[in-house]
Design an enzyme around this catalytic site. Sequence first.
Site, PDB file in Angstrom:
ATOM      1  N   ASP A   1       0.858  -1.196   0.000  1.00 13.13           N
ATOM      2  CA  ASP A   1       0.000   0.000   0.000  1.00 13.13           C
ATOM      3  C   ASP A   1       0.887   1.237   0.000  1.00 13.13           C
ATOM      4  O   ASP A   1       2.064   1.174   0.366  1.00 13.13           O
ATOM      5  CB  ASP A   1      -0.921   0.016   1.233  1.00 13.13           C
ATOM      6  CG  ASP A   1      -1.912   1.172   1.172  1.00 13.13           C
ATOM      7  OD1 ASP A   1      -2.722   1.213   0.220  1.00 13.13           O
ATOM      8  OD2 ASP A   1      -1.877   2.062   2.045  1.00 13.13           O
ATOM      9  N   SER A   2       0.295   2.365  -0.387  1.00 15.15           N
ATOM     10  CA  SER A   2       1.056   3.611  -0.379  1.00 15.15           C
ATOM     11  C   SER A   2       1.357   4.066   1.051  1.00 15.15           C
ATOM     12  O   SER A   2       2.214   4.924   1.259  1.00 15.15           O
ATOM     13  CB  SER A   2       0.263   4.692  -1.100  1.00 15.15           C
ATOM     14  OG  SER A   2      -0.971   4.888  -0.430  1.00 15.15           O
TER      15      SER A   2
ATOM     16  N   CYS B   1      -4.122  -1.329  -2.537  1.00 14.46           N
ATOM     17  CA  CYS B   1      -4.228   0.117  -2.719  1.00 14.46           C
ATOM     18  C   CYS B   1      -5.020   0.321  -4.003  1.00 14.46           C
ATOM     19  O   CYS B   1      -4.630  -0.199  -5.062  1.00 14.46           O
ATOM     20  CB  CYS B   1      -2.824   0.704  -2.853  1.00 14.46           C
ATOM     21  SG  CYS B   1      -2.787   2.450  -3.290  1.00 14.46           S
TER      22      CYS B   1
ATOM     23  N   GLU C   1      -3.732   9.553   7.606  1.00 14.04           N
ATOM     24  CA  GLU C   1      -2.263   9.517   7.731  1.00 14.04           C
ATOM     25  C   GLU C   1      -1.782  10.403   8.884  1.00 14.04           C
ATOM     26  O   GLU C   1      -0.780  10.111   9.515  1.00 14.04           O
ATOM     27  CB  GLU C   1      -1.592   9.941   6.419  1.00 14.04           C
ATOM     28  CG  GLU C   1      -1.724   8.915   5.286  1.00 14.04           C
ATOM     29  CD  GLU C   1      -0.825   7.677   5.455  1.00 14.04           C
ATOM     30  OE1 GLU C   1       0.323   7.803   5.866  1.00 14.04           O
ATOM     31  OE2 GLU C   1      -1.333   6.561   5.170  1.00 14.04           O
TER      32      GLU C   1
ATOM     33  N   CYS D   1     -11.016   3.089  -1.280  1.00 10.98           N
ATOM     34  CA  CYS D   1      -9.656   3.456  -0.851  1.00 10.98           C
ATOM     35  C   CYS D   1      -9.431   2.756   0.472  1.00 10.98           C
ATOM     36  O   CYS D   1     -10.298   2.784   1.357  1.00 10.98           O
ATOM     37  CB  CYS D   1      -9.536   4.969  -0.675  1.00 10.98           C
ATOM     38  SG  CYS D   1      -7.976   5.467   0.085  1.00 10.98           S
TER      39      CYS D   1
ATOM     40  N   HIS E   1      -7.728   3.374   2.953  1.00 12.73           N
ATOM     41  CA  HIS E   1      -7.683   4.205   4.158  1.00 12.73           C
ATOM     42  C   HIS E   1      -9.086   4.455   4.746  1.00 12.73           C
ATOM     43  O   HIS E   1      -9.209   4.763   5.930  1.00 12.73           O
ATOM     44  CB  HIS E   1      -7.076   5.580   3.850  1.00 12.73           C
ATOM     45  CG  HIS E   1      -5.594   5.579   3.674  1.00 12.73           C
ATOM     46  ND1 HIS E   1      -4.959   4.899   2.666  1.00 12.73           N
ATOM     47  CD2 HIS E   1      -4.612   6.192   4.385  1.00 12.73           C
ATOM     48  CE1 HIS E   1      -3.653   5.101   2.769  1.00 12.73           C
ATOM     49  NE2 HIS E   1      -3.422   5.888   3.800  1.00 12.73           N
TER      50      HIS E   1
HETATM   51  N1  DGL Z   1      -4.681   3.681   0.110  1.00 10.56           N
HETATM   52  C1  DGL Z   1      -4.696   4.137  -1.238  1.00 10.56           C
HETATM   53  C2  DGL Z   1      -5.925   3.666  -1.992  1.00 10.56           C
HETATM   54  O1  DGL Z   1      -6.503   2.686  -1.647  1.00 10.56           O
HETATM   55  C3  DGL Z   1      -4.563   5.605  -1.485  1.00 10.56           C
HETATM   56  C4  DGL Z   1      -3.924   6.458  -0.522  1.00 10.56           C
HETATM   57  C5  DGL Z   1      -3.036   7.468  -1.202  1.00 10.56           C
HETATM   58  O2  DGL Z   1      -3.532   8.450  -1.783  1.00 10.56           O
HETATM   59  O3  DGL Z   1      -1.854   7.225  -1.158  1.00 10.56           O
HETATM   60  O4  DGL Z   1      -6.331   4.250  -2.955  1.00 10.56           O
END
Ligand code: DGL
Length: 282
Positions: free
Chosen positions: A16-17, A79, A164, A198, A200
């Site tokens: 993941d990012s 992600c 974050e 997403c 997150h």
């Molecule tokens: N967690 C990432 C997703 O599912 C995106 C978060 C980011 O913008 O880095 O899209």
Amino acid sequence: MSLALPTQPGPIGIFDSGYGGLTILNEIQKALPGYDYIYLGDNARTPYGTRSFDIVYEFTLQAVRRLFELGCHLVILACNTASAKALRSIQTRDLPQLDPARRVLGVIRPTIEYVGHLTQSRHIGVLGTTGTIKSESYVLELHKLFPDIQVIGQACPMWVPLVEYNEAHGDGADYFVQKYIHTLLKQDDRIDTVILGCTHYPLLLPKIKQYMPADIAIVAQGELVAQSLKDYLRRHPEMDTRCTRGAHCTYYTTESEEKFAESASTFLKQNIEVHHIDLNEY
Ligand code: DGL
């Protein structure tokens, strides 16, 4: 750069990012507790959601190559942004050269298969990063399987920073959670299912539930991606035998180990072993 890839079985890689993929990892570990995992968070370069196609592809490929080198035969892009912008190119262009027997899977396809059978009104909303929504990946993939479904996408650029920066439960989050939900639902009053597109976003779930009308189904991806992976391993015994089982997870971050361990522990509610990793040269 040519890679010397280990051939012996190894852990399943989860990329993941940042921290968001921990919501997917959590559910995968519940569904497949005996396996070994490596979680890789590119926290130093997060967010991906506002970056160009080329950059997300480059960063994601670096992570995949590194995970292969660390022994993974199977990598999950946990992600949506990476799944939307990099998965197809990696599968078609890079895997045949790197190692045609290794696999990289994303989170969009299993989500679509799930919601296609869930919606009654056939009107779906997708909340995601600017990158995921602009890529139109959800619309394109949904229409391949379910051409009758209407899809409205809404970018939520402030939601990832709220998570974050550990502000998901703060008062400031209410404004942005309400704002994007309202903007989405205003565009189509027949939406009965909303995808949290997403990784997150499940971390904002208490507030999302507060502002989403009760008759709309909220779909978080963790559990359904975990079930889909379980099913994949059952259907692909040749891959299953290349995944080690020691019930162990190692964490890698491109940020500082201390920072990752502190934030991740609040999501995972356990102490973890974290290593720093540099992806730039991959
Ligand atoms: N967690 C990432 C997703 O599912 C995106 C978060 C980011 O913008 O880095 O899209």
